[in-house]
Write an enzyme that holds these catalytic residues in place. Structure first.
Site, PDB file in Angstrom:
ATOM      1  N   CYS A  40       0.801  -1.225   0.000  1.00  0.00           N
ATOM      2  CA  CYS A  40       0.000   0.000   0.000  1.00  0.00           C
ATOM      3  C   CYS A  40       0.833   1.274   0.000  1.00  0.00           C
ATOM      4  CB  CYS A  40      -0.888   0.083   1.239  1.00  0.00           C
ATOM      5  SG  CYS A  40      -2.097  -1.213   1.310  1.00  0.00           S
ATOM      6  N   SER A  41       0.135   2.401  -0.221  1.00  0.00           N
ATOM      7  CA  SER A  41       0.712   3.715   0.044  1.00  0.00           C
ATOM      8  C   SER A  41      -0.153   4.393   1.098  1.00  0.00           C
ATOM      9  CB  SER A  41       0.723   4.556  -1.237  1.00  0.00           C
ATOM     10  OG  SER A  41      -0.586   4.727  -1.721  1.00  0.00           O
TER      11      SER A  41
END
Lengths: 386, 504
Positions: free
Chosen positions: A11-12
């Site tokens: 993820c970011s």
């Protein structure tokens, strides 16, 4: 939809916070998450905004996702029974070429009916909301704690657990979560988040390793005003979940991140541990670093480890946790996921990558990599009201 | 008198060409099987397959075989049941045995597999990263209070006072085995090994010999129904106190130490006359209900001024979960669960083989129950009963145990061959005997080293397992049933164990 197996993901994450509670448009968080496009795969994006509903700031704002009208009908019947609904409306969206299969998105501004809290008797320390009988009747339980927020927590868990096709995206005051299946920048445009102003925004781009494609599985995960965006996977999820069940939190979403929101609620709000101390329990120092540290801090950290061992978040994570009073950045104790911090004037920035910070703040006063297991806590300055 | 009808269980084979007639085998046999009449001659009927002779024959000229004598095949009337009837027809007595249940019941550990990390959460390399097994035995509160202080190192300090906690460097302790049932060198080796490994040994119900006093901080002393050796000094010389209600090998019945094993040392330590059978009663005669147990718990706490954990050991039986909950509420700091494969120095075979439940089920049921009641933190959960390797340990911890105790595995580390004749006092390995010429065979130094090695090996393996699971602290495995899967179990068994089937 709620019965999918647990979904691990990459993820970011990003957070932007103004310590003076100065509100700014959601456009910034959108720009920050956009530059980290490659960290997600189009299967989830979302945002949390704080201070976005000043005209209803004393109401619990429920953002709901419905798979169909039947779920909406059942949920509204349930809400009417327990809450005074100040306002009920669809969450504004715009058609978007890359966003499809949209559930019904609705928001409610709610006050708890006073007598509901008085008669609320969810037994402290037991898993009242998780018993199957409870689900069938959807009635208040019996017990001792009468905190209004405990009542709201239980209603949220009930809706998530028991009403088919209904899912509470957020339930805090003066905040809201906008999330769904798609790239985060598309999700943000879809929800028109640039039209809102808040003093704290967090954002998330998701890279799950399988494809359930359901909107409730996107980040942030929330309970009350706690919201969590998370990059990583909680390898200790199994015991964290069972630990929380002892205190009445039933994990309905089969996503590891969910436990983080509940743990903050339990440790900080219910057990009264200061945030710094709660973080010390969730990402504790190694024994080798505590041995020989006979001071107050060593003693406290050791006791936390003994008492809250089941709350230890183990496995790779970096998280940005939002709440009414500020923002927390934290990584696991060997930092298996990235987290960078930046500061300028009254702004605190947290992101998976420095580029996201520089996109919205090209010349920060200070940029640093967060140390493993050491929380970065940004709080509203004293006297500042959101 | 007619000759016995009981056929020999084993045959002692001797290669008389290789045999140099050194008679070492005769000296080594504790059971009087071998004799010299011009050459080595064996009385097969006495052989228990303890392998002492075969191990020490310099020529490899002696070995043991199962007696191939065939009863007519019968799936129902097995040779064991026929032989047992012969024995009882001849003696009219209760058949005795030693060690744990050896019947082929389902072994749930062998139907559980552990998880490992791939890609999304990385595994952790225990050779390169810290990996923590430290565990604290003791009752914990549900939450902590902190206070704000101004110090140079931090602004918060602990405001809650924790009840006594014992630091263990590995979640593996030694199970209760009494001096009397096992020899002094064996007892000393367990205490020393516990001391060197940062863990605990358990005296069992036989009192504490003075030679073990230096290891007090690594000793759990047991208070059993016979109260052998229990006095103020005994309680003071312990890190923790355990009230023994039941033992996995013989739930519902008391202790049995034959008078043959009660020599001078044992008699002094137990505070009983030498040569008398030490039979502890089935129940504690001052405990006939849970409130009585609570009284004893607090009496022991008072006697030791609340400085050490006091726990209760029970056999894993059908309603272990309810009993454990009662024990927690009665004020115990730990619950010690002993499964039906747990060992013993002496027990009626019929009890050992047919009473009690598997420890796997008991851990799951007790952990669930304590969590449902919101009192899981109140007690440390110790599990025991036939743990064979670190895999069993890891699975027990994942099911919900804080700590596991090993008895049989520790004896095997010291040389035990599981011949199951502990109750005879003839142990050729010097472990389960008090005969001076046999006792002296067990070198406490060497036995200590072997025990330390065993704990070290299992602990290293536990670290490998944690690393593969992507966690670096044992508390992240404890109770994390999500990391287990069942193979070949039915829906109800999976439900009780709280695990999903493999593939899901």
């Amino acid at each position: 939809m709620k019965n999918f197996p647990r979904i691990p993901s990459g993820c970011s994450i990003v957070g932007i916070f103004n310590k003076q509670a100065k509100r700014f448009s959601g456009a910034d968080i959108l720009r920050a998450i956009r530059v980290m496009h490659d960290r997600s795969n189009g299967l989830g994006g979302g945002f949390a905004g704080y201070g976005i509903y000043p005209e209803y700031k004393d109401c619990y704002t429920f953002h709901l996702m419905y798979e169909g009208e039947a779920s909406q009908h059942e949920t509204e019947h349930f809400l009417e029974k327990h809450f005074i609904i100040e306002r009920s409306e669809p969450i504004p969206t715009r058609p978007h070429p890359r966003i499809s299969d949209v559930p019904i998105l609705w928001r409610y501004f709610l006050r708890v009916k006073p007598r509901r809290v008085e008669s609320f008797r969810g037994r402290e320390g037991t898993a009242s909301a998780s018993s199957p009988q409870f689900c069938q009747v959807l009635e208040e339980t019996t017990g001792e704690h009468c905190d209004e927020r405990d009542f709201v927590v239980e209603q949220v868990i009930l809706i998530n657990r028991c009403i088919n096709g209904a899912f509470v995206a957020s339930s805090g005051k003066n905040m809201g979560v906008f999330k769904g299946v798609g790239y985060p920048e598309d999700i943000g445009e879809f929800y028109r988040i640039e039209e809102y102003e808040g003093y704290l925004w967090t954002g998330h781009g998701r890279f799950p390793t399988n494809t359930p494609g359901w909107w409730g599985g996107a980040h942030p995960f929330t309970i009350l005003d706690w919201s969590v965006v998370h990059n990583g996977e909680i390898s200790s999820y199994g015991i964290n979940k069972r630990y929380l069940e002892m205190f009445g939190y039933h994990c309905t979403l089969q996503t590891d991140t969910e436990v983080i929101a509940y743990l903050f609620d339990l440790l900080h709000r219910r057990h009264g541990l200061p945030l710094q101390v709660a973080c010390l329990a969730l990402a504790p120092p190694f024994w080798k670093d505590l041995d020989g540290n006979a001071g107050a801090k060593g003693e406290l950290a050791g006791a936390l480890r003994q008492v809250y061992g089941s709350a230890l978040l183990n496995g790779p994570f970096s998280i940005v946790v939002g709440y009414t009073g500020g923002v927390i950045g934290l990584t696991d104790r060997i930092k298996l996921r990235p987290l960078v911090c930046g500061e300028r004037d009254n702004f605190l920035y947290l992101a998976s990558e420095e580029c996201a910070i520089r996109e919205v703040c090209p010349a920060p006063d200070r940029v640093w990599a967060v140390k493993a297991g050491e929380p970065v806590i940004g709080q509203l300055e004293e006297g500042v009201q959101p | 008198m007619t000759k016995t009808l009981i056929p020999n269980e084993f045959l002692v084979k001797i290669d008389h060409i290789r045999c140099r007639r050194c008679k070492r085998c005769i000296l080594n046999c504790g059971f009087g099987v071998l004799n010299f009449q011009d050459r080595i001659v064996a009385d097969h009927s006495k052989c228990v397959a303890c392998h002492r002779c075969a191990t020490f024959c310099p020529e490899g000229a002696i070995w043991i075989e199962r007696n191939p004598l065939c009863f007519k095949p019968n799936a129902h009337w097995t040779p064991e049941s026929i032989k047992a009837i012969y024995k009882q027809a001849e003696t009219g007595g209760v058949l005795l045995t030693g060690m744990g249940n050896d019947r082929p019941y389902v072994n749930y550990f062998d139907h559980l597999v552990l998880d490992a990390c791939q890609v999304t959460n990385p595994s952790i390399d225990p050779l390169r990263e810290p990996m923590e097994l430290r565990t604290y035995l003791g009752s914990k509160p549900n939450s902590l209070q902190v206070e704000t202080v101004e110090t140079k190192e931090g602004s918060y300090a602990l405001a809650t006072r924790l009840s006594p906690q014992i630091k263990l460097e590995t979640p593996i302790i030694f199970a209760g085995m009494s001096f009397g049932s096992i020899s002094l060198p064996a007892h000393k080796a367990l205490a020393r090994a516990a001391h060197l490994s940062g863990t605990l040994m358990n005296t069992g119900e036989g009192g504490l010999h003075r030679e073990l006093y230096p290891y007090s901080s690594n000793i759990i002393v047991q208070v059993a129904s016979g109260r052998f050796g229990v006095n103020q000094e005994y309680l003071d010389r312990a890190a923790a106190i355990e009230i023994k209600i039941g033992q996995g090998a013989k739930p519902g019945i008391g202790g049995h130490l034959p008078g043959e094993k009660v020599n001078q040392e044992v008699s002094q330590t137990r505070m009983i006359p030498a040569g008398t059978d030490a039979l502890s009663p089935a129940p504690h005669h001052d405990i006939y209900s849970i409130e009585d147990l609570s009284q004893l718990i607090y009496a022991l706490k008072e006697a030791t001024r609340y400085t050490k954990p006091v726990g209760v050991k029970i056999s894993a039986v059908h309603n272990a979960a309810a009993i454990a909950s009662g024990i927690a509420r009665a004020g115990a700091d730990f619950v010690y669960l002993d499964g039906f494969r747990g060992g013993t120095g002496a027990a009626p075979t019929i009890i050992r083989d047919h009473v009690g439940i598997p420890i796997e089920m008991a851990i799951a049921a007790v952990d669930d129950r304590l969590r449902q009641e919101g009192i899981r933190n109140q007690v440390s959960l110790i599990a025991a009963g036939g743990f064979r390797h670190s895999g069993d340990v890891a699975k027990a911890i994942a099911l919900g145990a804080d700590i596991v105790a090993i008895g049989t595995a520790a004896l095997i580390a010291m040389g035990c061959r599981l011949c199951q004749k502990c109750y005879t006092g003839n142990c050729s390995w010097g472990i389960a005997t008090q005969r001076p010429e046999l006792v002296q065979r067990l070198d406490p130094e060497e036995a200590t080293e072997r025990l330390v090695n065993l704990l070290r090996g299992w602990s290293l393996e536990l670290k490998e397992i944690l690393g593969a699971l992507g966690v670096n602290a044992v508390e992240s495995l404890r109770g994390s049933r999500e990391r287990l899967r069942g193979i070949g179990l039915n829906q109800v068994e999976l439900e009780i164990l709280g695990v999903k089937p493999a593939g899901r």
